[in-house]
Structures are given as structure tokens and as C-alpha cells.
Design an enzyme around this catalytic site. Sequence first.
Site, PDB file in Angstrom:
ATOM      1  N   GLU A 100      -9.431 -11.017  30.118  1.00 45.80           N
ATOM      2  CA  GLU A 100      -9.341 -10.816  28.671  1.00 45.80           C
ATOM      3  C   GLU A 100     -10.374 -11.675  27.944  1.00 45.80           C
ATOM      4  O   GLU A 100     -10.084 -12.325  26.921  1.00 45.80           O
ATOM      5  CB  GLU A 100      -7.925 -11.114  28.172  1.00 45.80           C
ATOM      6  CG  GLU A 100      -6.863 -10.226  28.814  1.00 45.80           C
ATOM      7  CD  GLU A 100      -5.472 -10.385  28.198  1.00 45.80           C
ATOM      8  OE1 GLU A 100      -5.235 -11.393  27.492  1.00 45.80           O
ATOM      9  OE2 GLU A 100      -4.627  -9.498  28.414  1.00 45.80           O
ATOM     10  N   GLU A 109      -2.288  -5.502  34.348  1.00 45.93           N
ATOM     11  CA  GLU A 109      -1.066  -6.244  34.032  1.00 45.93           C
ATOM     12  C   GLU A 109      -0.148  -5.363  33.212  1.00 45.93           C
ATOM     13  O   GLU A 109      -0.586  -4.727  32.244  1.00 45.93           O
ATOM     14  CB  GLU A 109      -1.357  -7.523  33.224  1.00 45.93           C
ATOM     15  CG  GLU A 109      -2.149  -8.582  33.953  1.00 45.93           C
ATOM     16  CD  GLU A 109      -2.429  -9.808  33.070  1.00 45.93           C
ATOM     17  OE1 GLU A 109      -1.775  -9.940  31.997  1.00 45.93           O
ATOM     18  OE2 GLU A 109      -3.296 -10.611  33.438  1.00 45.93           O
TER      19      GLU A 109
END
Length: 495
Positions: free
Chosen positions: A119, A266
Site C-alpha cells: 500500500e 488481503e
Amino acid sequence: MAPFLLLLLALSVSAATDVAEDKAFIGVNMGTDLSDMPSPTQVAALLKAQQIRHVRLYDADRAMLVALANTGIQVTVSVPNEQLLAVGQSNATAANWVSRNVAAHIPATNITAIAVGSEVLTAMPNAGPVLVSAVKFIHSALVASNLDNQVKVSTPHASSIILDSFPPSQAFFNRSWDNVMVPLLKFLQSTDSYLMLNVYPYYDYMQSNSVIPLDYALFRPLSPNKEAVDANTMLHYTNVFDAVVDAARFAMAYLNFTNIPVVVTESGWPAKGDSSEPDATVDNANTYNSNLIRHVLNNTGTPKYPGVPVSTYIYELYNEDLRPGSLSEKNWGLFDANGAPVYVLHLTGSGMILANDTTNQTYCIAKEGADSKMLQAALDWACGPGKVDCSPLLQGQPCYDPDTVEGHATYAFNEYYHLMGMASGTCYFNGVAAITTTDPSHETCLFAGRGGKNGTFLNSTSLAPSSNSTTSGSPYRLSGNSLIIGSLLWSMVFL
């Protein structure tokens, strides 16, 4: 280690490394922020015992990679964010990283992917300018080691880089990152890699101020009038997960990239939260992850691309008690540090095997403190339209005591739950039921699930006594007042 976790992840279905193949897989993420972190050997043993065939590490820990050697488990290793700047600024540093953390372990350890950072564009935007060079340098090192066909390279993104994500057809990536996303997508396309995306319906639900229904976030069945419809495409969305994945695809198409697969790196749901997180519960975590696994492994695809696999890694293997932040941040795991399951996933009917589970020792009970009127209504339904044989609850029978609505409801809920094969959503009863691993049997009243005992499906023509519409009241209720609810209403309330 607890001997009864219904998992999963065998359920990975395929040993191929190409995520664009015919079948999707389920994997798990493995964080290490635990005060009592199991040893690498213990972790590998747990993965093997639960038949987990895909795992993502947040680093490239040597001891862990050695422990995973000769297991056949497919491993995604990661360049941690703190190493990203060095790797992105030096081809030699990237080459050394690959040599030490990848090439040195292949072929004994089945490393199939490298996640460069995590991220990055949202967590450390200052590193954004070097992200693409880091990805390319890592890939060049793989080419030099003749490993580029075996090991894919990508970088996980938070779904928040997608703006205007509903309806999905209007989605686009944050335009301030076009100078990163366009060359990154070109790289993924040219190397037959995939977009890594983190998808968290829990956060979407929590941040929506009740606009997103809980059932929509949890993959629970919706009536057609509650499905979200993309007015531009007329595609119907029955869950948040699919909508976010399709939003990513539309965002790529907006930049003229239409053939890059998506892998969800995820996704999950927390099993415990603080007072501001009332929906972080064991039941919701169980429901979300069970439904997610079934959805992925059935190759359901998404409304935009039905039947196209979306392989997914569940967040996460262990509860991480050292993670900062709210209580929920510490409670996303499938297991405690000692290897005991936080809850037992219910995957019956999805074509999966039960890993390390021969007893079916989970039970459906009346939720403590549940409203007695709602319990009574649910009990009546279970003993009527639900077709549970509630004769053991009659006076003088083995399960009459304790003569309380909670006690009788627990028996009926559990019977229905096991009649339905412990399928996800069958221990709900409008929110007054909960799953437990504690056997509620007492004296001569033995509950389905005890010692492997399972209910059997009733003949479709067989009705429990309380389903007789001519009866003035159910003999299994404490109240003598008649409570007759039509099948249509029940189907709306409970199904």
C-alpha cells in the site's frame, strides 16, 4: 493444537502459479506482531496440518523460508516498505535482495511471487516516485537469475486509491498517481503479472454511516430489491467484495488496460472490537470468511467477469496482539498464537474437505442476553417451517429441562444448524443465535455434533408437530399464547 478447524485452504485447488488459470485459490497472510510468535517450524507445521497451500509473508525472513522448504506451499515474499527506497534507487541493491531472499531458497522453497512494498501510494506516498523502478529492478534481477517465469512481481494497493468506486463502472484511480499507475500497469501487462489489491468490506461498511447494509458486506443473501445496481451497466452487485474488484477493473479500463488479472492480497473481518466496533464479532468474522472462501473457490467471478477467478489471501493467519490501534486491529486472525482456532470456518457444501477435523464439534446456541420474544419466534420457526424434530423438548422428554426459552431455543437452533450441514448463515436466526465450540449437551440430552453425531435431513413431506396450522399454539413454547406466522413472513425474516 486444537484438532478441529474446518479449513480452508486446501482448498487452494490448484498448484499452478498462474493466477489467471481456470481455478482460483485461497491463501493466508502471515503477520508477526505477536508477543508470543510461534517458531518458523511451528508455523510451517500449522500450515501443513490445515492444508494451507498459499501463504504471503510481509518480509523474506530466512528462517521462515527454510521452514517452508520441501512443503510445496506456494510463497509470496515481500520487500518491506522500509527497504523500498534502497531497492528502487539501486539496481545492484535489488539484485542483491533477489539473490539473498529468493534465488538462495529456490527450488526447495516454492516462491512464486514478490510483493514490492505494501500500500505504498497511501501508506508512504513519498516513496511513490520510486515504486515502479523498484518493481522493475526486482524483475530484472529475476530475469538475470532465470527465475522470471516462475516468480511474478507486483505491488499491493489499498482499495482507497480507487475513486468514485460505486457504481463500479464510474471508478478511476486517483489521477494524481497516473505517473505511477500507467507505467506500473504497462509492466504488469508486459510480464503477465497481476494487480494486487487489498479489499476490506469491513472498513467500507464501518465508514458508510449505515449506507452499506451489513448483509451486503458479509455476502449474506439479499432479496433482488436490495441488490446494488450499476445504472450504467445494469449489473447487479450482491456484495461489497465484487463491487470493489470490478471497480478496480473499470479503473484499469479507464487507463486502457483490460486484460490484467486481479489478485486480492488481503481480505478478512475482525472477530473482536471495542465499543465503537459492535460488528467486529466472531459470528461476523466466521460468516464473512466462510462466504468469501466459498465465493472464491466456486469460481463465481464478479458481475463484470463471471467465472473469471479472483484468487484471494485471507487476512490473516494469527491474531497480532502487538499491533497498534483499536482492538479490532489485533483480532483479524484465524488462529491464536498457540495454534488454537479463533473460530471454526463452516465450509460444508462448497466442495471442500475438512482439514484436521473429524468431529464436527461446533454448535449453534441461543445468544446470551437475546430478546426473549425474538428467541421464542425463532424457536417456533425452527420447530415449524424449519422442520426440526422438537419432540425431545416436550415435558418428560430428555431435553425438556432447562424449561426456559433460551434452553429450548438452543436445542432447536443446533438441530437446524446440523440439519443444514453447518452451512454459513444457518446459525443466525435474525441475530439471536451464535456459534460455539462448547458442547451444550447435558445429562441425557445429547446435541447434534457431539462426538461426530450429525442430524439427518428430514423427508420433505415430514413436518414437525408445531408446523400444523390448526394447532392453537406450539407445544415447545413457554408462552401459551398462539404465535402463528406465515411461511412468507418467515422467509423474509430468517432466510
